[in-house]
Scaffold this active site. Structure first.
Site, PDB file in Angstrom:
ATOM      1  N   HIS A 126       0.843  -1.189   0.000  1.00 24.11           N
ATOM      2  CA  HIS A 126       0.000   0.000   0.000  1.00 24.11           C
ATOM      3  C   HIS A 126       0.880   1.242   0.000  1.00 24.11           C
ATOM      4  O   HIS A 126       2.099   1.167   0.159  1.00 24.11           O
ATOM      5  CB  HIS A 126      -0.920   0.027   1.228  1.00 24.11           C
ATOM      6  CG  HIS A 126      -2.060  -0.935   1.145  1.00 24.11           C
ATOM      7  ND1 HIS A 126      -1.919  -2.281   1.423  1.00 24.11           N
ATOM      8  CD2 HIS A 126      -3.364  -0.752   0.814  1.00 24.11           C
ATOM      9  CE1 HIS A 126      -3.094  -2.884   1.273  1.00 24.11           C
ATOM     10  NE2 HIS A 126      -3.983  -1.978   0.904  1.00 24.11           N
ATOM     11  N   LYS A 170      -0.925   4.638   4.552  1.00 23.04           N
ATOM     12  CA  LYS A 170      -1.802   3.675   5.210  1.00 23.04           C
ATOM     13  C   LYS A 170      -1.268   3.395   6.605  1.00 23.04           C
ATOM     14  O   LYS A 170      -0.099   3.031   6.777  1.00 23.04           O
ATOM     15  CB  LYS A 170      -1.894   2.379   4.401  1.00 23.04           C
ATOM     16  CG  LYS A 170      -2.890   1.372   4.992  1.00 23.04           C
ATOM     17  CD  LYS A 170      -3.137   0.219   4.049  1.00 23.04           C
ATOM     18  CE  LYS A 170      -4.112  -0.783   4.644  1.00 23.04           C
ATOM     19  NZ  LYS A 170      -5.421  -0.193   4.962  1.00 23.04           N
TER      20      LYS A 170
END
Length: 246
Positions: free
Chosen positions: A140, A144
């Site tokens: 990600h 995040k």
């Protein structure tokens, strides 16, 4: 017409959801909960106790530290609930399930709104019956907050539940092998340029199987968001995972 109150409406996911709802003739955004005040034609609230707008569905894409309190408020104030925030603990989920039953509400917690991610989890669950040795790599963007992702944790749980044989390598918690979840090593990568990606690698004598999905933009999540908003009323109590609506 299904009316929606959106918590986290001015984050990246929230702005995408605002655009999605504006394009749907059967959905209407009637309120937004935000950590800071923004100019908007929609009523914007910065505190839960300020909210005076009823709606059919509360959609939460905030941060883990606020999502549980938001969800508790929503279920106890007459909203059905769609949570797209990662990082809720198992205890949080259990408590929200009790609240959904207590207040006769319908709720779904969605680790990943991407249909390809949901399919990957289903395929991984099927493969684990025959190839119990597996590892997960999830990638990600650096913003995040939780690692491993909720999607990776859910995938590991499905793999573990589906195994019909013990994996050859019984993993211990070793940082070099990633976080071990249900005896499935999960490796979390955070790099710029990514939105979301997950790969599950299965190994067996003489062969491997790799399952991979990639979300290139947050638009990939919008089909799942719309599905959850429209169909959450069909759920009895609380469930985890978009597959319950497919």
């Amino acid at each position: 017409m299904t009316t929606v109150l959106l918590a986290g409406g001015f984050g990246k996911m929230g702005l995408e959801i605002q655009s999605l709802i504006a394009e749907q003739p059967d959905l209407e955004l009637v309120g937004i909960l935000s950590a800071t005040l923004h100019e908007s034609p929609i009523s914007v609230y910065t505190e839960l106790d300020e909210i005076d707008t009823p709606a059919d569905v509360w959609v939460d894409v905030t941060q883990p530290e606020s999502a549980f309190d938001n969800a508790t408020y929503a279920l106890s104030h007459g909203y059905d609930l769609v949570v797209g925030t990662s990082g809720l603990s198992a205890e949080d989920v259990t408590q929200l399930g009790h609240l959904a039953q207590k207040y006769n509400r319908h709720a779904i917690i969605v680790p990943n709104f991407s249909l390809s991610a949901v399919l990957l989890m289903q395929f991984a669950e099927q493969a684990a019956k025959y190839m119990p040795d597996a590892e997960i790599i999830e990638i990600h963007n650096p913003h995040k907050l939780d690692a491993p992702s909720g999607t990776a944790k859910a995938t590991a749980a499905k793999i573990a539940a589906a195994r019909e044989a013990e994996p050859v390598a019984q993993r211990q918690h070793d940082a070099a092998l990633g976080e071990v979840i249900d005896n499935v090593p999960v490796h979390a990568v955070r790099l710029p340029g990514y939105v979301a990606e997950e790969e599950v690698i299965f190994g067996a004598p003489g062969e491997t199987l790799r399952l991979k999905q990639t979300s290139f933009t947050r638009t990939s999540f919008m089909g799942g968001v719309a599905l959850a908003i429209r169909q959450v009323h069909q759920i009895d109590g609380l469930v985890v995972g978009l597959e319950h609506l497919l």
